[in-house]
Design a protein around this motif. Structure first.
Motif, PDB file in Angstrom:
ATOM      1  N   GLU A  20     -63.160  19.271 -27.137  1.00 22.13           N
ATOM      2  CA  GLU A  20     -62.751  17.877 -27.066  1.00 22.13           C
ATOM      3  C   GLU A  20     -62.110  17.615 -25.706  1.00 22.13           C
ATOM      4  O   GLU A  20     -61.451  18.468 -25.140  1.00 22.13           O
ATOM      5  CB  GLU A  20     -61.729  17.595 -28.185  1.00 22.13           C
ATOM      6  N   ARG A  21     -62.300  16.390 -25.175  1.00 22.23           N
ATOM      7  CA  ARG A  21     -61.628  15.965 -23.948  1.00 22.23           C
ATOM      8  C   ARG A  21     -60.640  14.867 -24.316  1.00 22.23           C
ATOM      9  O   ARG A  21     -61.003  13.889 -24.967  1.00 22.23           O
ATOM     10  CB  ARG A  21     -62.627  15.445 -22.930  1.00 22.23           C
ATOM     11  N   VAL A  22     -59.391  15.045 -23.909  1.00 22.35           N
ATOM     12  CA  VAL A  22     -58.336  14.082 -24.219  1.00 22.35           C
ATOM     13  C   VAL A  22     -57.807  13.543 -22.903  1.00 22.35           C
ATOM     14  O   VAL A  22     -57.502  14.297 -21.992  1.00 22.35           O
ATOM     15  CB  VAL A  22     -57.191  14.753 -25.013  1.00 22.35           C
ATOM     16  N   ARG A  23     -57.698  12.219 -22.802  1.00 18.63           N
ATOM     17  CA  ARG A  23     -57.156  11.602 -21.591  1.00 18.63           C
ATOM     18  C   ARG A  23     -56.260  10.440 -21.979  1.00 18.63           C
ATOM     19  O   ARG A  23     -56.368   9.889 -23.061  1.00 18.63           O
ATOM     20  CB  ARG A  23     -58.276  11.145 -20.664  1.00 18.63           C
ATOM     21  N   LEU A  24     -55.376  10.072 -21.069  1.00 15.36           N
ATOM     22  CA  LEU A  24     -54.542   8.881 -21.245  1.00 15.36           C
ATOM     23  C   LEU A  24     -55.224   7.721 -20.544  1.00 15.36           C
ATOM     24  O   LEU A  24     -55.642   7.841 -19.395  1.00 15.36           O
ATOM     25  CB  LEU A  24     -53.153   9.088 -20.628  1.00 15.36           C
ATOM     26  N   ALA A  25     -55.346   6.633 -21.227  1.00 16.46           N
ATOM     27  CA  ALA A  25     -55.923   5.422 -20.645  1.00 16.46           C
ATOM     28  C   ALA A  25     -54.877   4.318 -20.680  1.00 16.46           C
ATOM     29  O   ALA A  25     -54.080   4.239 -21.608  1.00 16.46           O
ATOM     30  CB  ALA A  25     -57.165   5.002 -21.425  1.00 16.46           C
ATOM     31  N   LYS A  26     -54.871   3.480 -19.632  1.00 17.79           N
ATOM     32  CA  LYS A  26     -53.906   2.389 -19.565  1.00 17.79           C
ATOM     33  C   LYS A  26     -54.619   1.076 -19.835  1.00 17.79           C
ATOM     34  O   LYS A  26     -55.704   0.832 -19.323  1.00 17.79           O
ATOM     35  CB  LYS A  26     -53.251   2.318 -18.185  1.00 17.79           C
ATOM     36  N   ASP A  27     -53.995   0.232 -20.636  1.00 16.85           N
ATOM     37  CA  ASP A  27     -54.477  -1.124 -20.872  1.00 16.85           C
ATOM     38  C   ASP A  27     -53.459  -2.087 -20.289  1.00 16.85           C
ATOM     39  O   ASP A  27     -52.251  -1.880 -20.402  1.00 16.85           O
ATOM     40  CB  ASP A  27     -54.638  -1.414 -22.375  1.00 16.85           C
ATOM     41  N   THR A  28     -53.932  -3.148 -19.652  1.00 12.39           N
ATOM     42  CA  THR A  28     -53.037  -4.189 -19.145  1.00 12.39           C
ATOM     43  C   THR A  28     -52.984  -5.306 -20.170  1.00 12.39           C
ATOM     44  O   THR A  28     -54.007  -5.894 -20.511  1.00 12.39           O
ATOM     45  CB  THR A  28     -53.542  -4.727 -17.801  1.00 12.39           C
ATOM     46  N   VAL A  29     -51.786  -5.563 -20.666  1.00 15.00           N
ATOM     47  CA  VAL A  29     -51.590  -6.598 -21.676  1.00 15.00           C
ATOM     48  C   VAL A  29     -50.780  -7.722 -21.036  1.00 15.00           C
ATOM     49  O   VAL A  29     -49.730  -7.484 -20.445  1.00 15.00           O
ATOM     50  CB  VAL A  29     -50.831  -6.028 -22.902  1.00 15.00           C
ATOM     51  N   THR A  30     -51.270  -8.939 -21.137  1.00 19.45           N
ATOM     52  CA  THR A  30     -50.587 -10.092 -20.543  1.00 19.45           C
ATOM     53  C   THR A  30     -49.879 -10.870 -21.640  1.00 19.45           C
ATOM     54  O   THR A  30     -50.465 -11.150 -22.686  1.00 19.45           O
ATOM     55  CB  THR A  30     -51.601 -11.003 -19.827  1.00 19.45           C
ATOM     56  N   GLU A  31     -48.633 -11.170 -21.393  1.00 22.57           N
ATOM     57  CA  GLU A  31     -47.859 -11.950 -22.355  1.00 22.57           C
ATOM     58  C   GLU A  31     -47.028 -12.966 -21.587  1.00 22.57           C
ATOM     59  O   GLU A  31     -46.789 -12.810 -20.390  1.00 22.57           O
ATOM     60  CB  GLU A  31     -46.958 -11.041 -23.195  1.00 22.57           C
TER      61      GLU A  31
END
Length: 191
Positions: free
Chosen positions: A156-167
């Motif tokens: 398995e390959r595990v990575r951290l991904a970032k999401d940009t959330v606008t509020e």
């Protein structure tokens, strides 16, 4: 203008304030003052009365006179406004950390082995027999045994991904503004 501000101005220009005695004349570092004795006007370009009179360029506080081209009185009203932007700041850190853990695993493996048993075959009459002698016969037996080996396999390959959330966020701030009122204590506007 307060009395202390007036005293500061008189001192700056080297003029004696009216009502404080003296000749009414002051000597400036440049050397010239007017000789009229009426309050010590400064001579030269840009001269203005200490009371703020006689100069069309500004009032006592340095602002324009407030007279429009039509001769009427006018003022400029100003106010503050909020200027809001954004800046990018670090709010935290997240790391991926890998640890080696050991767990017990059971695997069922089929194994076989050889067993010996006697088989007897009757010999029919008519075949000649062998000569009598001592002898021995050897049979080798085999069996399978489980063999355990380990290999490392990527699963398995595990990575951290970032999401940009606008509020939307509400920003509050105090702003000042000028208000212009008419001082008509004499009732001139009602006439």
């Amino acid at each position: 203008m307060s009395e202390s501000d007036q005293a500061t101005l008189y001192k700056y220009y080297g003029v004696t304030a009216p009502g404080q005695g003296g000749t009414g004349r002051g000597q400036q570092a440049g050397g010239r003052t007017s000789g009229n004795g009426a309050g010590g006007q400064q001579c030269g370009a840009g001269a203005r009365d200490m009371r703020g009179n006689g100069d069309s360029r500004g009032n006592r506080d340095g602002r324009p006179n407030g007279r429009g081209d039509d001769g009427g009185a006018a003022m400029t009203r100003s106010e503050e406004r909020l200027t809001v932007g954004t800046e990018r700041v670090e709010t935290g850190r997240v790391r991926l950390v890998k640890h080696v853990v050991t767990e017990n695993q059971q695997v069922t493996v089929p194994v076989s082995h050889e067993e010996v048993h006697l088989e007897r075959e009757p010999i029919t009459a008519g075949k000649p027999g062998q000569r009598l002698a001592d002898g021995e016969q050897e049979v080798r037996l085999h069996a399978e045994r489980p063999v355990v080996d380990k290999e490392s396999v990527a699963v398995e390959r595990v990575r951290l991904a970032k999401d940009t959330v606008t509020e939307d966020q509400t920003v509050n701030g105090e702003v000042r503004k000028e208000r212009i009122d008419v001082d008509d204590s004499g009732g001139i506007l009602d006439r």
